[in-house]
Design a protein around this motif. Structure first.
Motif, PDB file in Angstrom:
ATOM      1  N   PHE A 142       2.165   4.775  -1.592  1.00  0.00           N
ATOM      2  CA  PHE A 142       1.943   3.410  -2.072  1.00  0.00           C
ATOM      3  C   PHE A 142       1.143   2.613  -1.063  1.00  0.00           C
ATOM      4  CE2 PHE A 142       3.821   1.807  -5.972  1.00  0.00           C
ATOM      5  CZ  PHE A 142       4.505   2.909  -6.433  1.00  0.00           C
ATOM      6  N   LYS A 143       1.442   2.849   0.225  1.00  0.00           N
ATOM      7  CA  LYS A 143       0.725   2.109   1.278  1.00  0.00           C
ATOM      8  C   LYS A 143      -0.744   2.490   1.244  1.00  0.00           C
ATOM      9  CE  LYS A 143       1.097  -0.423   5.082  1.00  0.00           C
ATOM     10  NZ  LYS A 143       0.091  -0.953   5.341  1.00  0.00           N
ATOM     11  N   ASP A 182      -5.742  14.451  -3.686  1.00  0.00           N
ATOM     12  CA  ASP A 182      -6.407  13.536  -2.768  1.00  0.00           C
ATOM     13  C   ASP A 182      -5.408  13.045  -1.721  1.00  0.00           C
ATOM     14  OD1 ASP A 182      -7.088  10.356  -2.320  1.00  0.00           O
ATOM     15  OD2 ASP A 182      -8.898  11.563  -2.452  1.00  0.00           O
ATOM     16  N   PHE A 183      -4.189  12.752  -2.197  1.00  0.00           N
ATOM     17  CA  PHE A 183      -3.157  12.252  -1.292  1.00  0.00           C
ATOM     18  C   PHE A 183      -2.799  13.291  -0.242  1.00  0.00           C
ATOM     19  CE2 PHE A 183       0.374  10.120   0.369  1.00  0.00           C
ATOM     20  CZ  PHE A 183       1.462  10.970   0.388  1.00  0.00           C
ATOM     21  N   MET A 217     -12.553   5.390   1.676  1.00  0.00           N
ATOM     22  CA  MET A 217     -11.341   4.565   1.541  1.00  0.00           C
ATOM     23  C   MET A 217     -10.522   5.040   0.355  1.00  0.00           C
ATOM     24  SD  MET A 217     -11.104   0.893   2.705  1.00  0.00           S
ATOM     25  CE  MET A 217     -11.498   0.061   1.207  1.00  0.00           C
ATOM     26  N   ALA A 218      -9.257   4.991   0.500  1.00  0.00           N
ATOM     27  CA  ALA A 218      -8.382   5.545  -0.510  1.00  0.00           C
ATOM     28  C   ALA A 218      -8.526   4.839  -1.851  1.00  0.00           C
ATOM     29  CB  ALA A 218      -6.940   5.466  -0.026  1.00  0.00           C
ATOM     30  N   ASP A 219      -8.804   3.540  -1.802  1.00  0.00           N
ATOM     31  CA  ASP A 219      -8.898   2.804  -3.066  1.00  0.00           C
ATOM     32  C   ASP A 219      -9.920   3.412  -3.992  1.00  0.00           C
ATOM     33  OD1 ASP A 219      -8.628  -0.412  -1.409  1.00  0.00           O
ATOM     34  OD2 ASP A 219      -7.131   1.060  -2.003  1.00  0.00           O
ATOM     35  N   GLU A 220     -10.959   3.977  -3.414  1.00  0.00           N
ATOM     36  CA  GLU A 220     -12.046   4.490  -4.240  1.00  0.00           C
ATOM     37  C   GLU A 220     -11.558   5.574  -5.192  1.00  0.00           C
ATOM     38  OE1 GLU A 220     -15.078   6.331  -2.045  1.00  0.00           O
ATOM     39  OE2 GLU A 220     -16.589   5.994  -3.572  1.00  0.00           O
ATOM     40  N   LEU A 235      -2.164   1.367  -2.643  1.00  0.00           N
ATOM     41  CA  LEU A 235      -2.037   0.000  -3.126  1.00  0.00           C
ATOM     42  C   LEU A 235      -1.779  -1.000  -2.015  1.00  0.00           C
ATOM     43  CD1 LEU A 235       0.069   0.548  -6.370  1.00  0.00           C
ATOM     44  CD2 LEU A 235      -2.327  -0.023  -6.212  1.00  0.00           C
ATOM     45  N   GLY A 236      -1.567  -0.491  -0.812  1.00  0.00           N
ATOM     46  CA  GLY A 236      -1.372  -1.402   0.310  1.00  0.00           C
ATOM     47  C   GLY A 236      -0.017  -2.060   0.353  1.00  0.00           C
ATOM     48  N   ILE A 237       0.940  -1.559  -0.402  1.00  0.00           N
ATOM     49  CA  ILE A 237       2.296  -2.135  -0.356  1.00  0.00           C
ATOM     50  C   ILE A 237       3.296  -1.043   0.003  1.00  0.00           C
ATOM     51  CG2 ILE A 237       1.916  -3.995  -1.996  1.00  0.00           C
ATOM     52  CD1 ILE A 237       3.129  -2.161  -4.138  1.00  0.00           C
TER      53      ILE A 237
END
Lengths: 156, 181
Positions: free
Chosen positions: B83-84, B58-59, A1-4, B87-89
């Protein structure tokens, strides 16, 4: 998951930032570890509150440690603790054979002495989590071979 | 090895909480270490820069975006994909000037300040989310784009929205290449 990725990078930057602004020496090293551990403590307290909002009450200490090893570790580090040992008198040893924050580093002996810097935050995380579940503890960590590490929690 | 195909929604939220709480603890520690707000802001920006230079790899690996041909395309990708993803926004993008090199990202929801009620007393010029500016700046520099990224408006300081301004700077090497040809 990207958050990691975000958390991993932030954690590494925090460690390097704390050590960059400190000078050399044993005392400074201890101070940096304390700083990181205290940050982890705050985060652990907040995290465990949000996590256990809807869970049932824990039966006993061992139940809490199992929760930390399974659910808590899975959520934070995407895997469970590999081995939990206890002497039933307040000392618990959590062993993670592939600790997420160390896997990005070389698996040999090159960075072994620096590995403890990357465990301080997680020690605080565990201590904070336990503290908000009613257990006052001292948590230390050691690395014998990357990326495996052991967290020792002692009550009191 | 099998992986659970869908996680319970709480797990994802808590994962994000981990980052948000860690960031909060970091800012709190910095406020203890530095007296001046500018120092804290500078430190956050520097940290963000370090993160951005690595995050961009990574992106790019995860998103497989193609080559961009204009600054506005780049800003759109930052807002709608990056951002999506992290951070999910999805902030909205506006262009601020006619030469198309100044843009604004308007965030009406900012997950980083989820647990922040207000800035502490005496810290009125603290840019709480300055890490984001550093991240964007570092990421852009790794793809050879120099940019100035700052907060233009901040909800924590009393403005109605949080606005991040990105100003793309002209690369000095451009002229060199043209002369060679």
């Amino acid at each position: 998951m990207a958050d990691e990725a975000l958390f991993l990078l932030l954690h590494n930057e925090m460690v390097s930032g704390v050590y960059k602004s400190a000078e050399q020496g044993e005392v400074e090293n201890g101070r940096c570890i304390t700083k990181l551990e205290n940050m982890g403590f705050r985060v652990g307290q907040g995290l465990i509150e949000r996590f256990t909002k809807d869970t049932a009450r824990f039966k006993d200490e061992l139940d809490i440690m199992k929760f930390i090893c399974k659910d808590f570790w899975t959520t934070v580090f995407k895997k469970q603790i590999d081995n939990l040992r206890t002497n039933h008198q307040g000392i618990y040893v959590l062993q993670d054979n592939k600790f997420r924050l160390l896997t990005q580093m070389s698996a040999g002996k090159q960075y072994l002495e620096h590995a403890s810097k990357y465990l301080a935050f997680t020690c605080g995380l565990i201590r904070g989590g336990l503290s908000n579940l009613g257990i006052k503890s001292i948590v230390t960590a050691e690395v014998s071979s990357m990326p495996a590490c052991k967290f020792q929690g002692q009550k009191g | 090895m099998s992986r659970p195909t869908h996680r319970r929604p709480e797990y994802r939220k808590i994962n994000k909480d981990l980052f948000v709480l860690t960031y909060g603890a970091l800012v709190a520690q910095l406020c203890k270490d530095y007296e001046k707000d500018e120092d804290v802001n500078k430190y956050l920006d520097k940290m963000g820069y370090g993160i951005g230079t690595r995050l961009v790899e990574d992106f790019l690996a995860r998103s497989c975006v193609g080559r961009c041909h204009s600054y506005s395309e780049i800003t759109d990708i930052i807002a709608q994909v990056a951002f999506k993803m992290y951070l999910g926004i999805t902030p909205s993008v506006t262009c601020n000037n006619s030469s198309r090199n100044e843009f604004s990202l308007i965030l009406d929801k900012n997950p980083l300040v989820e647990f922040v009620e207000e800035l502490p007393a005496g810290r009125s010029s603290l840019c709480y989310c300055n890490l984001l500016c550093g991240i964007i700046r570092g990421a852009l520099e790794m793809v050879h784009l120099a940019a100035d990224v700052t907060f233009l408006q901040d909800r924590l300081k009393g403005d109605s929205v949080t606005e991040i301004g990105i100003t793309f700077l002209k690369k000095p090497e451009e002229k060199k290449y043209r002369r060679k040809k």
